[in-house]
Design a protein around this motif. Structure first.
Motif, PDB file in Angstrom:
ATOM      1  N   VAL A  48      48.672  21.711 -45.404  1.00 51.83           N
ATOM      2  CA  VAL A  48      48.174  22.782 -44.539  1.00 51.83           C
ATOM      3  C   VAL A  48      46.672  22.911 -44.797  1.00 51.83           C
ATOM      4  N   ASP A  49      45.894  22.687 -43.773  1.00 47.48           N
ATOM      5  CA  ASP A  49      44.444  22.603 -43.941  1.00 47.48           C
ATOM      6  C   ASP A  49      43.719  23.899 -43.596  1.00 47.48           C
ATOM      7  N   TRP A  50      44.179  24.555 -42.534  1.00 46.91           N
ATOM      8  CA  TRP A  50      43.559  25.799 -42.087  1.00 46.91           C
ATOM      9  C   TRP A  50      44.631  26.877 -41.964  1.00 46.91           C
ATOM     10  N   MET A  51      44.260  28.125 -42.254  1.00 50.57           N
ATOM     11  CA  MET A  51      45.175  29.247 -42.093  1.00 50.57           C
ATOM     12  C   MET A  51      44.510  30.312 -41.231  1.00 50.57           C
ATOM     13  N   GLY A  52      45.246  30.784 -40.202  1.00 51.31           N
ATOM     14  CA  GLY A  52      44.675  31.709 -39.250  1.00 51.31           C
ATOM     15  C   GLY A  52      45.121  33.148 -39.432  1.00 51.31           C
ATOM     16  N   PHE A  53      44.174  34.064 -39.286  1.00 47.65           N
ATOM     17  CA  PHE A  53      44.420  35.503 -39.327  1.00 47.65           C
ATOM     18  C   PHE A  53      43.991  36.097 -37.992  1.00 47.65           C
ATOM     19  N   ILE A  54      44.885  36.816 -37.361  1.00 49.60           N
ATOM     20  CA  ILE A  54      44.647  37.327 -36.011  1.00 49.60           C
ATOM     21  C   ILE A  54      44.136  38.766 -36.064  1.00 49.60           C
ATOM     22  N   PHE A  55      42.981  38.976 -35.472  1.00 51.86           N
ATOM     23  CA  PHE A  55      42.362  40.305 -35.462  1.00 51.86           C
ATOM     24  C   PHE A  55      42.413  40.950 -34.076  1.00 51.86           C
ATOM     25  N   TYR A  56      43.366  40.536 -33.278  1.00 51.17           N
ATOM     26  CA  TYR A  56      43.575  41.108 -31.950  1.00 51.17           C
ATOM     27  C   TYR A  56      44.611  42.210 -32.064  1.00 51.17           C
ATOM     28  N   PRO A  57      44.241  43.478 -31.846  1.00 50.14           N
ATOM     29  CA  PRO A  57      45.151  44.603 -32.110  1.00 50.14           C
ATOM     30  C   PRO A  57      46.471  44.550 -31.349  1.00 50.14           C
ATOM     31  N   ARG A  58      46.514  43.903 -30.197  1.00 45.60           N
ATOM     32  CA  ARG A  58      47.746  43.872 -29.413  1.00 45.60           C
ATOM     33  C   ARG A  58      48.720  42.788 -29.868  1.00 45.60           C
ATOM     34  N   SER A  59      48.312  41.975 -30.809  1.00 52.50           N
ATOM     35  CA  SER A  59      49.192  40.921 -31.305  1.00 52.50           C
ATOM     36  C   SER A  59      50.178  41.473 -32.320  1.00 52.50           C
ATOM     37  N   PRO A  60      51.443  41.017 -32.288  1.00 52.83           N
ATOM     38  CA  PRO A  60      52.413  41.438 -33.313  1.00 52.83           C
ATOM     39  C   PRO A  60      52.071  40.872 -34.681  1.00 52.83           C
ATOM     40  N   ARG A  61      51.093  39.987 -34.733  1.00 52.52           N
ATOM     41  CA  ARG A  61      50.655  39.382 -35.999  1.00 52.52           C
ATOM     42  C   ARG A  61      49.284  39.909 -36.422  1.00 52.52           C
ATOM     43  N   HIS A  62      48.894  41.010 -35.838  1.00 55.47           N
ATOM     44  CA  HIS A  62      47.579  41.590 -36.103  1.00 55.47           C
ATOM     45  C   HIS A  62      47.401  41.933 -37.581  1.00 55.47           C
ATOM     46  N   VAL A  63      46.255  41.575 -38.124  1.00 56.61           N
ATOM     47  CA  VAL A  63      45.903  41.896 -39.510  1.00 56.61           C
ATOM     48  C   VAL A  63      44.871  43.019 -39.489  1.00 56.61           C
ATOM     49  N   SER A  64      45.169  44.120 -40.158  1.00 56.29           N
ATOM     50  CA  SER A  64      44.245  45.259 -40.167  1.00 56.29           C
ATOM     51  C   SER A  64      43.543  45.441 -41.503  1.00 56.29           C
ATOM     52  N   THR A  65      44.162  44.960 -42.578  1.00 59.65           N
ATOM     53  CA  THR A  65      43.562  45.096 -43.907  1.00 59.65           C
ATOM     54  C   THR A  65      43.585  43.752 -44.625  1.00 59.65           C
ATOM     55  N   VAL A  66      42.733  43.608 -45.607  1.00 60.81           N
ATOM     56  CA  VAL A  66      42.661  42.356 -46.365  1.00 60.81           C
ATOM     57  C   VAL A  66      43.886  42.242 -47.267  1.00 60.81           C
ATOM     58  N   PRO A  67      44.667  41.163 -47.153  1.00 59.70           N
ATOM     59  CA  PRO A  67      45.829  40.983 -48.029  1.00 59.70           C
ATOM     60  C   PRO A  67      45.394  40.864 -49.491  1.00 59.70           C
ATOM     61  N   ASN A  68      46.347  41.083 -50.390  1.00 60.82           N
ATOM     62  CA  ASN A  68      46.045  40.979 -51.814  1.00 60.82           C
ATOM     63  C   ASN A  68      45.785  39.551 -52.257  1.00 60.82           C
ATOM     64  N   TYR A  69      46.220  38.602 -51.421  1.00 60.08           N
ATOM     65  CA  TYR A  69      45.940  37.191 -51.718  1.00 60.08           C
ATOM     66  C   TYR A  69      45.404  36.536 -50.459  1.00 60.08           C
ATOM     67  N   LEU A  70      44.305  35.812 -50.590  1.00 60.53           N
ATOM     68  CA  LEU A  70      43.751  35.021 -49.501  1.00 60.53           C
ATOM     69  C   LEU A  70      43.794  33.551 -49.890  1.00 60.53           C
ATOM     70  N   PRO A  71      43.958  32.659 -48.927  1.00 64.65           N
ATOM     71  CA  PRO A  71      44.119  31.236 -49.256  1.00 64.65           C
ATOM     72  C   PRO A  71      42.966  30.671 -50.072  1.00 64.65           C
ATOM     73  N   GLN A  72      43.339  29.877 -51.050  1.00 70.16           N
ATOM     74  CA  GLN A  72      42.363  29.220 -51.918  1.00 70.16           C
ATOM     75  C   GLN A  72      42.229  27.730 -51.587  1.00 70.16           C
ATOM     76  N   HIS A  73      43.253  27.186 -50.955  1.00 70.69           N
ATOM     77  CA  HIS A  73      43.256  25.755 -50.637  1.00 70.69           C
ATOM     78  C   HIS A  73      42.966  25.499 -49.161  1.00 70.69           C
ATOM     79  N   CYS A  74      43.391  26.406 -48.297  1.00 70.01           N
ATOM     80  CA  CYS A  74      43.183  26.262 -46.851  1.00 70.01           C
ATOM     81  C   CYS A  74      41.873  26.933 -46.438  1.00 70.01           C
ATOM     82  N   LYS A  75      41.251  26.396 -45.413  1.00 73.85           N
ATOM     83  CA  LYS A  75      40.132  27.096 -44.808  1.00 73.85           C
ATOM     84  C   LYS A  75      40.656  28.327 -44.070  1.00 73.85           C
ATOM     85  N   ARG A  76      39.885  29.378 -44.077  1.00 72.24           N
ATOM     86  CA  ARG A  76      40.285  30.648 -43.478  1.00 72.24           C
ATOM     87  C   ARG A  76      39.699  30.780 -42.071  1.00 72.24           C
ATOM     88  N   VAL A  77      40.599  30.996 -41.109  1.00 74.40           N
ATOM     89  CA  VAL A  77      40.206  31.090 -39.704  1.00 74.40           C
ATOM     90  C   VAL A  77      40.508  32.495 -39.197  1.00 74.40           C
TER      91      VAL A  77
END
Length: 206
Positions: free
Chosen positions: A23-52
């Motif tokens: 897994v090379d890239w990991m995506g975080f969705i900042f679109y409020p209408r998405s059911p996958r919307h991220v509003s706060t920074v998780p306690n762990y962020l990827p260390q091996h994947c690029k962050r999108v």
């Protein structure tokens, strides 16, 4: 081949996916209408994947803020952002953060929309045309992409599932560099099946 897993939010699930080889890239969705919307920074962020970070017609100040908070390597524009918008965004986030521009595809004519972003986007993401800005979970005809003769490398997304390993391996284009996985690998919105993703990656990269 780049493998991007998008729509992540849960801390432990992020860690699981980050630790999968391939897994090379990991995506975080900042679109409020998405059911996958991220509003706060998780306690762990990827260390091996690029962050999108995925944004839809967001204020440039908001993107710059999130890029800093999440340490984003790449910004993905998933709305109707204009070339002028991208120029202004580039000035705000600098040269070190790359930019993906999503282009919706249904017919060969849709390929022409890439022309205005040549020299501005680092990558294109070809997505199935649908109403609104969320993914449809359906595939478009990848053969249409054979008409693309631009210089910007691209990824494919839209309804790619575990059964599509052979299709991914068979597709060929000089600018094709990767795929974006999301809903077809989920146990529930924003929770990915790490075992299924691991198996799929081994199939397409063997």
């Amino acid at each position: 081949m780049i493998v991007k897993v998008c729509g992540m939010r849960d801390t432990e699930n992020i860690r699981q996916i980050d630790e999968i080889g391939g897994v090379d890239w990991m995506g975080f969705i900042f679109y409020p209408r998405s059911p996958r919307h991220v509003s706060t920074v998780p306690n762990y962020l990827p260390q091996h994947c690029k962050r999108v970070g995925v944004f839809v017609n967001s204020p440039i100040e908001e993107i710059a803020k999130r890029a800093d908070e999440f340490g984003l390597d790449i910004v993905q524009l998933h709305g109707n952002e204009s070339p002028e918008y991208i120029v202004n965004l580039r000035n705000a986030i600098g040269e070190n953060v790359q930019i993906i521009k999503m282009i919706q595809i249904e017919t060969e004519d849709d390929i022409r929309h890439t022309e205005q972003y040549e020299g501005l986007a680092n990558y294109f993401l070809f997505e199935t045309r649908c109403k609104g800005y969320g993914g449809s979970g359906k595939q478009f005809d990848w053969d249409i992409l054979r008409q693309y003769n631009g210089n910007v490398p691209f990824l494919i997304t839209g309804g790619i599932g575990a059964e599509d390993a052979d299709k991914v391996k068979a597709f060929s284009h000089t600018k094709f560099i990767g795929i974006d996985l999301n809903s077809r690998f989920e146990l529930s919105p924003a929770i990915k099946d790490s075992t299924l993703i691991d198996k799929f990656i081994k199939q397409i990269k063997q």
